[in-house]
Design a protein around this motif. Structure first.
Motif, PDB file in Angstrom:
ATOM      1  N   LEU A 384       0.827  -1.208   0.000  1.00 16.04           N
ATOM      2  CA  LEU A 384       0.000   0.000   0.000  1.00 16.04           C
ATOM      3  C   LEU A 384       0.858   1.254   0.000  1.00 16.04           C
ATOM      4  N   ILE A 385       1.964   1.232   0.745  1.00 16.80           N
ATOM      5  CA  ILE A 385       2.869   2.400   0.791  1.00 16.80           C
ATOM      6  C   ILE A 385       3.501   2.628  -0.585  1.00 16.80           C
ATOM      7  N   ARG A 386       3.903   1.534  -1.246  1.00 15.05           N
ATOM      8  CA  ARG A 386       4.525   1.662  -2.569  1.00 15.05           C
ATOM      9  C   ARG A 386       3.504   1.975  -3.657  1.00 15.05           C
ATOM     10  N   GLY A 387       2.213   1.846  -3.335  1.00 19.37           N
ATOM     11  CA  GLY A 387       1.181   2.072  -4.340  1.00 19.37           C
ATOM     12  C   GLY A 387       1.060   0.943  -5.335  1.00 19.37           C
ATOM     13  N   ARG A 388       1.449  -0.276  -4.925  1.00 20.34           N
ATOM     14  CA  ARG A 388       1.398  -1.432  -5.822  1.00 20.34           C
ATOM     15  C   ARG A 388       0.572  -2.555  -5.198  1.00 20.34           C
ATOM     16  N   SER A 389      -0.642  -2.200  -4.747  1.00 18.94           N
ATOM     17  CA  SER A 389      -1.496  -3.203  -4.114  1.00 18.94           C
ATOM     18  C   SER A 389      -2.117  -4.149  -5.137  1.00 18.94           C
ATOM     19  N   VAL A 390      -2.117  -3.741  -6.411  1.00 14.22           N
ATOM     20  CA  VAL A 390      -2.635  -4.592  -7.478  1.00 14.22           C
ATOM     21  C   VAL A 390      -1.568  -4.745  -8.556  1.00 14.22           C
ATOM     22  N   ARG A 391      -1.220  -5.992  -8.850  1.00 14.78           N
ATOM     23  CA  ARG A 391      -0.313  -6.293  -9.958  1.00 14.78           C
ATOM     24  C   ARG A 391      -1.039  -7.221 -10.922  1.00 14.78           C
ATOM     25  N   TYR A 392      -0.552  -7.303 -12.137  1.00 11.77           N
ATOM     26  CA  TYR A 392      -1.270  -8.051 -13.166  1.00 11.77           C
ATOM     27  C   TYR A 392      -0.392  -9.128 -13.793  1.00 11.77           C
ATOM     28  N   VAL A 393      -0.991 -10.313 -13.906  1.00  8.38           N
ATOM     29  CA  VAL A 393      -0.375 -11.390 -14.675  1.00  8.38           C
ATOM     30  C   VAL A 393      -0.822 -11.208 -16.127  1.00  8.38           C
ATOM     31  N   LYS A 394       0.116 -10.891 -16.993  1.00  8.19           N
ATOM     32  CA  LYS A 394      -0.206 -10.631 -18.400  1.00  8.19           C
ATOM     33  C   LYS A 394      -0.125 -11.949 -19.175  1.00  8.19           C
ATOM     34  N   ALA A 395      -1.216 -12.723 -19.087  1.00  9.22           N
ATOM     35  CA  ALA A 395      -1.239 -14.042 -19.715  1.00  9.22           C
ATOM     36  C   ALA A 395      -1.256 -13.946 -21.233  1.00  9.22           C
ATOM     37  N   ASN A 396      -2.007 -12.989 -21.767  1.00 10.24           N
ATOM     38  CA  ASN A 396      -2.034 -12.713 -23.212  1.00 10.24           C
ATOM     39  C   ASN A 396      -1.810 -11.227 -23.430  1.00 10.24           C
ATOM     40  N   GLU A 397      -0.897 -10.906 -24.334  1.00 15.26           N
ATOM     41  CA  GLU A 397      -0.548  -9.510 -24.589  1.00 15.26           C
ATOM     42  C   GLU A 397      -0.555  -9.254 -26.093  1.00 15.26           C
ATOM     43  N   SER A 398      -1.552  -8.478 -26.544  1.00 12.48           N
ATOM     44  CA  SER A 398      -1.614  -8.025 -27.951  1.00 12.48           C
ATOM     45  C   SER A 398      -1.567  -9.180 -28.950  1.00 12.48           C
ATOM     46  N   CYS A 417       2.983 -20.155 -21.823  1.00 14.03           N
ATOM     47  CA  CYS A 417       3.110 -19.086 -22.819  1.00 14.03           C
ATOM     48  C   CYS A 417       1.780 -18.400 -23.101  1.00 14.03           C
ATOM     49  N   GLY A 418       0.658 -18.966 -22.659  1.00 10.37           N
ATOM     50  CA  GLY A 418      -0.637 -18.324 -22.853  1.00 10.37           C
ATOM     51  C   GLY A 418      -1.541 -19.020 -23.851  1.00 10.37           C
ATOM     52  N   LYS A 419      -1.156 -20.221 -24.344  1.00 11.78           N
ATOM     53  CA  LYS A 419      -1.978 -20.929 -25.340  1.00 11.78           C
ATOM     54  C   LYS A 419      -3.355 -21.277 -24.775  1.00 11.78           C
ATOM     55  N   GLY A 641      18.260 -21.342 -18.705  1.00 15.55           N
ATOM     56  CA  GLY A 641      17.409 -20.572 -17.809  1.00 15.55           C
ATOM     57  C   GLY A 641      15.957 -21.013 -17.851  1.00 15.55           C
ATOM     58  N   GLN A 642      15.163 -20.387 -16.984  1.00 14.38           N
ATOM     59  CA  GLN A 642      13.754 -20.713 -16.849  1.00 14.38           C
ATOM     60  C   GLN A 642      12.895 -19.670 -17.548  1.00 14.38           C
ATOM     61  N   LEU A 643      11.659 -20.065 -17.859  1.00  9.04           N
ATOM     62  CA  LEU A 643      10.692 -19.131 -18.400  1.00  9.04           C
ATOM     63  C   LEU A 643      10.457 -18.032 -17.362  1.00  9.04           C
ATOM     64  N   PRO A 644      10.621 -16.752 -17.737  1.00 13.08           N
ATOM     65  CA  PRO A 644      10.410 -15.677 -16.756  1.00 13.08           C
ATOM     66  C   PRO A 644       8.978 -15.654 -16.239  1.00 13.08           C
ATOM     67  N   SER A 645       8.788 -14.990 -15.119  1.00 15.36           N
ATOM     68  CA  SER A 645       7.465 -14.892 -14.516  1.00 15.36           C
ATOM     69  C   SER A 645       6.587 -13.945 -15.325  1.00 15.36           C
ATOM     70  N   VAL A 646       5.334 -14.367 -15.580  1.00 20.56           N
ATOM     71  CA  VAL A 646       4.395 -13.483 -16.278  1.00 20.56           C
ATOM     72  C   VAL A 646       3.948 -12.348 -15.361  1.00 20.56           C
ATOM     73  N   LEU A 647       4.221 -12.458 -14.054  1.00 21.04           N
ATOM     74  CA  LEU A 647       3.902 -11.381 -13.124  1.00 21.04           C
ATOM     75  C   LEU A 647       4.905 -10.242 -13.248  1.00 21.04           C
ATOM     76  N   ASN A 648       6.119 -10.585 -13.674  1.00 20.99           N
ATOM     77  CA  ASN A 648       7.165  -9.567 -13.828  1.00 20.99           C
ATOM     78  C   ASN A 648       7.982  -9.889 -15.083  1.00 20.99           C
ATOM     79  N   PRO A 649       7.375  -9.722 -16.277  1.00 21.95           N
ATOM     80  CA  PRO A 649       8.075 -10.091 -17.510  1.00 21.95           C
ATOM     81  C   PRO A 649       9.239  -9.141 -17.783  1.00 21.95           C
ATOM     82  N   PRO A 650      10.257  -9.591 -18.502  1.00 20.88           N
ATOM     83  CA  PRO A 650      11.405  -8.731 -18.810  1.00 20.88           C
ATOM     84  C   PRO A 650      10.980  -7.535 -19.657  1.00 20.88           C
ATOM     85  N   LYS A 651      11.697  -6.441 -19.501  1.00 20.55           N
ATOM     86  CA  LYS A 651      11.471  -5.281 -20.362  1.00 20.55           C
ATOM     87  C   LYS A 651      12.044  -5.573 -21.747  1.00 20.55           C
TER      88      LYS A 651
END
Length: 704
Positions: A384-398, A417-419, A641-651
């Protein structure tokens, strides 16, 4: 080829001591109905450091042999003839205490399903450490912990300390399988039994595990018995191979000789069921082996394969047990066929007629920049202090692609991968977060299944991977198909409903009397055919097939894929095929969509995607596909390496953390463009298209 076949065959293991000797083994199970002979006249020798493959259809006795080696036959299983010797000791004479000392120490086994082999209530550390603590006198808990840590590092698990603290459910399927392999290798066994250890894994994970087993086998000098129905995997891992059918070995020999010169009609039939790079679904369709594997108590007189064999001759094959015959005594190539010298093996076994390509119609499905996010709520004070009380799992993107009438579009990629998420949105089990998903010119992206009309539900159906989980065990097969016909208002007259049920059974090539059977009375392939019949009962415009053949034998797999194509050709149905088996995808699909971490990395016609230019991720996927053809040469690219987390995907590019062709900081900081090559072939990558065109093909024949 990824392994040097010539070198493998010239290094003879005959001068090495035998680790496992099985001679004239006969195994039976005793039931109320009497004795059921499961394995007959089975002989096999595995020498030190040798890898032997055991292949055949489900029910042929492969796993029964492995269980007999471990003495895991159960209370009603028994060795009724022959011997199993491990390092010269007859396993049948060992006491229970001697067997306990041997299992996990000298002989270890890796099963198909790692979660069935791991205790969910114990940490990985507890389960790994008990191996040296139990089998090695004088081993302290500290020594066991260090051994477990080193072995997890040897199987290339990242952050082994964290894995040791975890419970089985807290790590991925690929990580669980590596833990099971680490457990099997902790005591440096002399013999390792592998029973379909990679069937349910992604091809990239499978490639890593296969490489790992080969490295560790060489390091520890372990002998391997590899049980699989994947002939491509056997080609890449084994020195010799035994082909089993109905409890008997029907052919055996070195891998290269048996793959290049099979001398049993059953072995030849298995190869005819496998989609190799030269196979074309229209010009050169696969030919499934006709008929069914006989039940153990219903084996025919003479050759067990006789009722399914195109070369059967009653005089030569119909009476008495057929003995193994030498094909090439110098290499140990033998076949259980009385006519192998009379058969013209140069004749092409692919007898199916060529067919014209399926006509492609208008756009049925259109995905335009579709997104699916899942919110994750963090109620902690810090969040709540950081203002990140909600994060998103981006299962499908564009997600943007199209599917046309009569077309087969495959979606491929690793687990996560989102199939399947896309399939859930398409079927109305989830709703999209953004973008458009149009089906028959209607946007269904925010239309859940409860609000869809019967016509919409009936026109969009699904075939699932495991029919056991989708067929009602208490209802007859005909009743389950009839329910779909009634629900989607295809027919209402009971007589017409029954007629349509019977026509659907004809369509999937099953006897009409199966309508009265329960699912438990059917084989796996037959259940999958019922699932297909039920999916087509509502006259769908599109069918979503989610891994429909991944767990099936190659012969059943060829039959099911042929069935899907026949029905598609008859009704003009659009097929969305979700799979990680790129061999089947190359054979079946007209277009391919390659996904990674919720995004489309590449899409285009199948021929475009399977040849340069291609995305580095597609290149890695293709290199990981086992191919059952000795003429094929293949580059080896192991994704680290491992598949990165969809909660925090690489930039930047989502694939840059594992990319073997990364070109610099631009990959880490900027989102790649969608470069268009030709006719809708797009690649999501910073590497210039001209440079990707110059990449050497991953898969090519020796002549090329």
């Amino acid at each position: 080829m990824t392994l040097d076949m010539a070198k493998r065959d010239t290094v003879s293991p005959d001068n090495r001591p035998p680790v496992l000797e099985i001679e004239d083994l006969n195994l039976s199970y005793f039931t109320r109905a009497g004795e059921i002979p499961a394995v007959i006249d089975f002989s096999l020798t595995v020498r030190q450091g040798e890898a032997v493959g055991l292949v055949g259809e489900s029910g042929c006795g492969k796993s029964t042999v492995a269980n007999a080696i471990m003495r895991y036959l159960g209370h009603n299983g028994r060795i009724v003839g022959g011997t199993v010797k491990f390092k010269g000791r007859d396993m049948a004479t060992l006491s229970e205490e001697e067997l306990r000392q041997l299992r996990g120490s000298e002989i270890a086994m890796v099963y198909q399903e790692p979660m069935a082999a791991l205790n969910p209530s114990l940490t990985i550390e507890t389960q790994l450490c008990e191996v040296p603590l139990y089998h090695e006198p004088g081993c302290t808990p500290e020594m066991a912990y260090r051994r477990a840590l080193d072995m997890l590092a040897a199987v290339k698990l990242p952050d082994p300390e964290r894995v040791l603290r975890a419970y089985p459910h807290q790590i991925s399927g690929g990580q669980q399988q590596r833990v099971v392999i680490a457990m099997a290798l902790l005591s440096e066994p002399a013999l390792l039994l592998l029973d379909e250890p990679t069937t349910a894994l992604d091809v990239t994970v499978e490639a890593g595990i296969v490489e790992l087993i080969a490295e560790l086998s060489e390091r520890f000098g372990t002998s391997i018995l590899y049980i699989s129905h994947n002939l491509g995997l056997i080609l890449e891992t084994c020195d010799r191979v035994c082909v089993m059918y109905s409890g008997e070995v029907h052919e055996e020999g070195t891998v290269s000789e048996l793959f290049e010169n099979p001398r049993h009609p059953y072995t030849r039939g298995l190869f005819g069921c496998i989609p190799t790079p030269g196979t074309d679904k229209n010009a050169r369709p696969l030919t499934p082996i006709r008929g069914q594997l006989p039940l153990p108590h219903e084996r025919p007189d003479g050759c067990n394969f006789g009722p399914r064999c195109d070369h059967f001759d009653a005089a030569s094959c119909g009476g008495g047990m057929i003995q193994m015959r030498d094909v090439n005594p110098a290499t140990g190539h033998r076949a259980r066929c009385s006519r192998w010298q009379e058969i013209d093996w140069s004749v092409d076994t692919v007898a199916a007629d060529a067919r014209p390509p399926q006509a492609i119609g208008d756009v049925v499905l259109k995905s335009g920049e579709m997104q699916k996010y899942y919110p994750i709520f963090d109620r902690s004070l810090a969040a709540l202090i950081r203002g990140r009380s909600v994060r998103y799992v981006k299962a499908n993107e564009s997600l943007s692609f199209e599917a046309r009438e009569g077309q087969t579009v495959a979606i491929v990629g690793e687990s996560g991968c989102g199939k399947s998420t896309f399939a859930k949105v398409l079927m109305g089990l989830e709703t999209a977060t953004g973008g458009e998903l149009s089906f028959n010119d209607v946007d269904i992206s925010e239309l859940p299944v409860q609000r869809r009309t019967p016509q919409q539900l009936g026109s969009l159906q699904m075939v699932f991977q495991n029919p056991n989980d989708t067929l009602n065990p208490s209802m007859s097969v005909g009743g389950q198909i009839a329910r779909v016909i009634r629900k989607f208002n295809v027919e209402s007259d009971p007589v017409k409903i029954e007629e349509r049920v019977l026509r659907l059974l004809d369509l999937v090539k099953l006897p009409r009397d199966f309508a009265r059977r329960r699912p438990r009375q059917l084989s796996g392939g037959q259940k999958q055919r019922i699932g297909i019949a039920r999916a087509f009962a509502g006259n769908p415009a599109m069918v979503v097939a989610d891994e429909p053949v991944s767990a099936l034998d190659v012969s059943v797999q060829a039959a099911v894929t042929g069935l899907l194509m026949d029905i598609q050709r008859e009704f003009g149905t659009t097929l969305l095929f979700i799979s990680h088996d790129l061999g089947v995808v190359r054979y079946l699909a007209d277009r391919v969509v390659v996904m990674y971490l919720g995004r489309i990395m590449e899409q285009g016609a199948t021929d475009q995607v399977f040849s340069p230019p291609y995305h580095p991720y597609t290149e890695a996927l293709l290199s990981a596909v086992p191919i059952a053809d000795t003429r094929v040469e293949k580059k080896r690219i192991i994704l680290e390496g491992q598949l990165p987390s969809v909660l925090n995907p690489p930039k930047g590019c989502p694939f840059h953390t594992r990319c073997h062709r990364k070109i610099g900081a631009i990959c880490e900081e900027e989102t790649p463009p969608n470069a268009v090559d030709s006719e809708g072939h797009t690649i999501f990558c910073h590497i210039p298209m001209a440079e990707l065109r110059s990449v050497e093909p991953v898969i090519k024949t020796a002549a090329e």
